[in-house]
Design an enzyme around this catalytic site. Structure first.
Site, PDB file in Angstrom:
ATOM      1  CG  ASP A  10      -9.999   5.310   3.811  1.00  0.00           C
ATOM      2  OD1 ASP A  10      -9.567   6.321   4.390  1.00  0.00           O
ATOM      3  OD2 ASP A  10     -11.014   4.701   4.214  1.00  0.00           O
ATOM      4  CB  SER A  11      -7.268   4.690   7.449  1.00  0.00           C
ATOM      5  OG  SER A  11      -8.619   5.114   7.535  1.00  0.00           O
ATOM      6  CB  CYS A  73      -8.211   8.876   3.532  1.00  0.00           C
ATOM      7  SG  CYS A  73      -7.928   8.990   5.303  1.00  0.00           S
ATOM      8  CD  GLU A 152     -12.664  -0.113   8.774  1.00  0.00           C
ATOM      9  OE1 GLU A 152     -12.284  -1.284   8.700  1.00  0.00           O
ATOM     10  OE2 GLU A 152     -12.576   0.689   7.827  1.00  0.00           O
ATOM     11  CB  CYS A 183     -14.899  10.712   7.945  1.00  0.00           C
ATOM     12  SG  CYS A 183     -14.272   9.025   8.148  1.00  0.00           S
ATOM     13  CG  HIS A 185     -14.767   4.889   7.417  1.00  0.00           C
ATOM     14  ND1 HIS A 185     -13.536   5.363   7.042  1.00  0.00           N
ATOM     15  CD2 HIS A 185     -14.590   3.576   7.727  1.00  0.00           C
ATOM     16  CE1 HIS A 185     -12.641   4.383   7.141  1.00  0.00           C
ATOM     17  NE2 HIS A 185     -13.257   3.290   7.549  1.00  0.00           N
TER      18      HIS A 185
END
Ligand code: DGL
Length: 266
Positions: A10-11, A73, A152, A183, A185
């Site tokens: 993932d990012s 992701c 994040e 997403c 996240h």
């Protein structure tokens, strides 16, 4: 039988929501996760840039001898998966097909909303995949660029709640009965989404279906680890390991969680 680990990328920390589901579904499998925190967010980058960065993470996972790769992701799935699938031998599994399948099965009133990054929304990948499964479903796609940076930096509940409210405001009057967290996240702030959404709206986390789909592929290709094989979970980040560790420990409920920093050359 195949004792090599499952690779996930993932990012950033969002991919841990998929790692968690994969570990729950297949507790006897080892995993290697890479979060490209040095380059987050992917959600506002060009397709070429996302392909380049994702290719680097894939290369890293291959150096760890993974047997299969999960693009944990949505942005990388939308922008880079089709290209990179042609470059590697290992099976690559994305999150969009799985999330679309779950949503098409769940919606009763045939209206699904998807929140994701700008790249994911603009790609219309969810719309295409859902309509491929049921052409009668209306799909409303929404970009939510504010949420990933908050997640994040482990922002508090009220801050995230306010951001979710603002994000969903443009579609709150619409009659969708299913919302995809498009997403990886967003499941970290699932409670905030639940709080803002009407009680009748079902929330879809594609990771549930991804774990099941990965299980099916591994069964088909005889990729499960042998009983008694040692189990290891490794976490790497191109960014600040201390930040990732704080979030990872909380989210996975594992005080031993330990991500290692890797430099871009590795
Ligand atoms: N977690 C990524 C996704 O699922 C996006 C985060 C980013 O913008 O880098 O799309």
């Amino acid at each position: 039988m195949d004792n090599r680990p499952i690779g996930l990328l993932d990012s950033g920390v969002g991919g841990l929501t998929v790692v968690k589901k994969v570990m729950q579904k297949m507790p006897r499998e080892s995993t290697v996760f890479i979060g490209d925190n040095a380059h987050i967010p992917y959600g506002d980058k060009s397709r070429e840039e996302i392909i380049k960065l994702t290719r680097q993470s894939v290369k890293f996972l291959l150096s760890k001898n993974v047997k299969l790769i999960i693009f944990a992701c949505n942005t990388a799935t939308a922008a880079a998966m089709a290209t990179i699938q042609q470059e590697v031998d290992q099976p690559i599994i994305g999150v969009i097909q799985s999330g679309s399948l779950a949503a098409a099965k769940t919606t009763k009133n045939k209206h699904v909303a998807v929140v994701g990054t700008q790249v994911t929304a603009a790609s219309h990948a969810y719309q295409q995949e859902i309509k491929f499964r049921d052409s009668k479903v209306k799909v409303t796609e929404l970009a939510a660029p504010k949420l990933v940076p908050l997640i994040e930096r482990d922002a508090d509940y009220d801050t995230c709640l306010q951001a979710v409210k603002e994000t969903l405001a443009p579609i709150q009057e619409q009659e969708f009965d299913t919302l995809i967290l498009g997403c990886t996240h967003y499941p970290i702030i699932r409670d905030e989404f639940r709080q803002v959404l009407d009680k009748r709206v079902q929330i879809i986390d594609p990771a549930d279906q991804v774990a099941q789909y990965t299980y099916n592929v591994m069964q088909r290709d005889n990729l499960f680890s042998a009983p008694g094989a040692p189990i290891r979970h490794e976490y790497y980040t191109t960014g600040d390991a201390a930040m990732v560790n704080e979030l990872g420990r909380n989210f996975l409920g594992d005080p031993e969680f330990n991500a290692r920093h890797i430099s871009e050359e590795e």
